[in-house]
Motif scaffolding. Structure first.
Motif, mmCIF file in Angstrom:
data_model
loop_
_atom_site.group_PDB
_atom_site.id
_atom_site.type_symbol
_atom_site.label_atom_id
_atom_site.label_comp_id
_atom_site.label_asym_id
_atom_site.label_seq_id
_atom_site.Cartn_x
_atom_site.Cartn_y
_atom_site.Cartn_z
ATOM 1 N N UNK A 259 0.852 -1.186 0.000
ATOM 2 C CA UNK A 259 0.000 0.000 0.000
ATOM 3 C C UNK A 259 0.889 1.237 0.000
ATOM 4 N N UNK A 260 0.424 2.352 -0.559
ATOM 5 C CA UNK A 260 1.257 3.561 -0.572
ATOM 6 C C UNK A 260 1.788 3.954 0.801
ATOM 7 N N UNK A 261 0.989 3.728 1.838
ATOM 8 C CA UNK A 261 1.455 4.106 3.176
ATOM 9 C C UNK A 261 2.585 3.205 3.665
ATOM 10 N N UNK A 262 2.719 1.998 3.100
ATOM 11 C CA UNK A 262 3.869 1.162 3.446
ATOM 12 C C UNK A 262 5.162 1.839 3.008
ATOM 13 N N UNK A 263 5.133 2.410 1.803
ATOM 14 C CA UNK A 263 6.300 3.154 1.321
ATOM 15 C C UNK A 263 6.476 4.421 2.153
ATOM 16 N N UNK A 264 5.362 5.061 2.500
ATOM 17 C CA UNK A 264 5.432 6.268 3.307
ATOM 18 C C UNK A 264 6.079 6.033 4.657
ATOM 19 N N UNK A 265 5.761 4.892 5.284
ATOM 20 C CA UNK A 265 6.355 4.590 6.587
ATOM 21 C C UNK A 265 7.875 4.488 6.490
ATOM 22 N N UNK A 266 8.372 3.811 5.457
ATOM 23 C CA UNK A 266 9.814 3.682 5.284
ATOM 24 C C UNK A 266 10.443 5.031 4.932
ATOM 25 N N UNK A 267 9.736 5.821 4.120
ATOM 26 C CA UNK A 267 10.256 7.138 3.744
ATOM 27 C C UNK A 267 10.349 8.065 4.952
ATOM 28 N N UNK A 268 9.447 7.918 5.915
ATOM 29 C CA UNK A 268 9.543 8.696 7.153
ATOM 30 C C UNK A 268 10.825 8.328 7.903
ATOM 31 N N UNK A 269 11.077 7.046 8.035
ATOM 32 C CA UNK A 269 12.285 6.605 8.740
ATOM 33 C C UNK A 269 13.554 7.119 8.049
ATOM 34 N N UNK A 270 13.606 7.012 6.732
ATOM 35 C CA UNK A 270 14.802 7.438 6.005
ATOM 36 C C UNK A 270 14.994 8.951 6.055
ATOM 37 N N UNK A 271 13.908 9.690 6.221
ATOM 38 C CA UNK A 271 14.004 11.151 6.268
ATOM 39 C C UNK A 271 14.356 11.664 7.647
ATOM 40 N N UNK A 272 14.086 10.884 8.672
ATOM 41 C CA UNK A 272 14.222 11.363 10.039
ATOM 42 C C UNK A 272 15.583 11.112 10.663
#
Length: 253
Positions: free
Chosen positions: A215-228
């Motif tokens: 799901x798009x939010x699965x990618x979003x969750x990982x993108x949050x981690x990589x950005x933080x």
């Protein structure tokens, strides 16, 4: 505390699909987000106080620098760049035309580099940053008719590692997410064109050890981690996010 409080992000192609999943999660975590895409933002995003829309055709050589400058003029800086925008078409090797190849290279490979180049001085001023490139499992393997697309995604993976090496001294990290099948309007439309969409969905789910597609939010969750800040020692990596699909060896049916 929210993970991206006080951070400024730019997400290309952020109005739908994977990009929208990333934007929604970034907003939930407190970021301000500039969304770069060809068409205007939908009303829900236009009315959000921490969203700024930049209309741009990233296939044009001048567009990346102009888009970054517009976002910086509005928000005052940039900490996170997500290179998500791109195109995909199917062409057999004999059928690929030079102009199609050039367009795919311009959007999928050239634009991410020059967006990063334009963002670099602004990230330096803020003490560092995170660049996240959205690659694909097709940068590692291939479906039929995807020679040009696979070339761009494999190139993006390689460029991610090279950028991490070059920009580490500026405290700028660069990683890539290589998604597998992620649900979207396009993928759902494709399934409905098949003779038995229900059976096709079941077969697709069975390709994944987790029993479902992404799901798009699965990618979003990982993108949050990589950005933080919690990923401050992670750079130069291509992270496959596919529910185990490429880890599973196929068996004869």
């Amino acid at each position: 505390m929210m993970q991206l409080e006080g951070k400024i992000a730019m997400v290309t192609g952020g109005g739908q699909g994977i990009g929208r999943g990333i934007v929604d999660r970034y907003l939930e975590e407190g970021a301000r987000v500039a969304i770069v895409q060809r068409r205007p933002l939908e009303s829900a995003l236009q009315g959000h106080p921490r969203v700024f829309g930049v209309q741009a055709d990233l296939s044009l050589a001048s567009a990346p620098a102009d888009a970054v400058e517009s976002a910086v003029a509005h928000f005052g800086g940039i900490d996170i760049l997500v290179n998500n925008a791109g195109i995909m078409f199917e062409r057999s090797v004999p059928a690929i035309r030079p102009e199609e190849w050039d367009l795919m290279m311009a959007l999928n490979l050239r634009a991410p580099l020059f967006l990063a180049q334009a963002a670099l001085p602004h990230m330096r001023r803020r003490g560092g940053g995170s660049i996240i490139n959205i690659g694909s499992i097709e940068g590692l393997a291939a479906n039929p008719g995807h020679a040009a697309y696979c070339a761009t995604k494999a190139g993006l993976h390689g460029m991610t590692r090279a950028m991490a090496v070059d920009l580490g001294e500026d405290n700028i990290r660069c990683n890539a997410i290589a998604p597998g099948w992620i649900d979207s309007e396009l993928s759902e439309t494709y399934l409905t064109t098949l003779p038995d969409p229900v059976a096709a969905r079941g077969a697709l789910n069975r390709l994944h050890p987790l029993g479902r597609t992404g799901r798009p939010e699965d990618v979003g969750d990982l993108a949050v981690y990589l950005a933080g800040d919690r990923s401050s020692f992670l750079t130069g990596e291509v992270i496959v996010l596919d529910g185990g699909r490429t880890a599973k060896l196929p068996l004869p049916s």
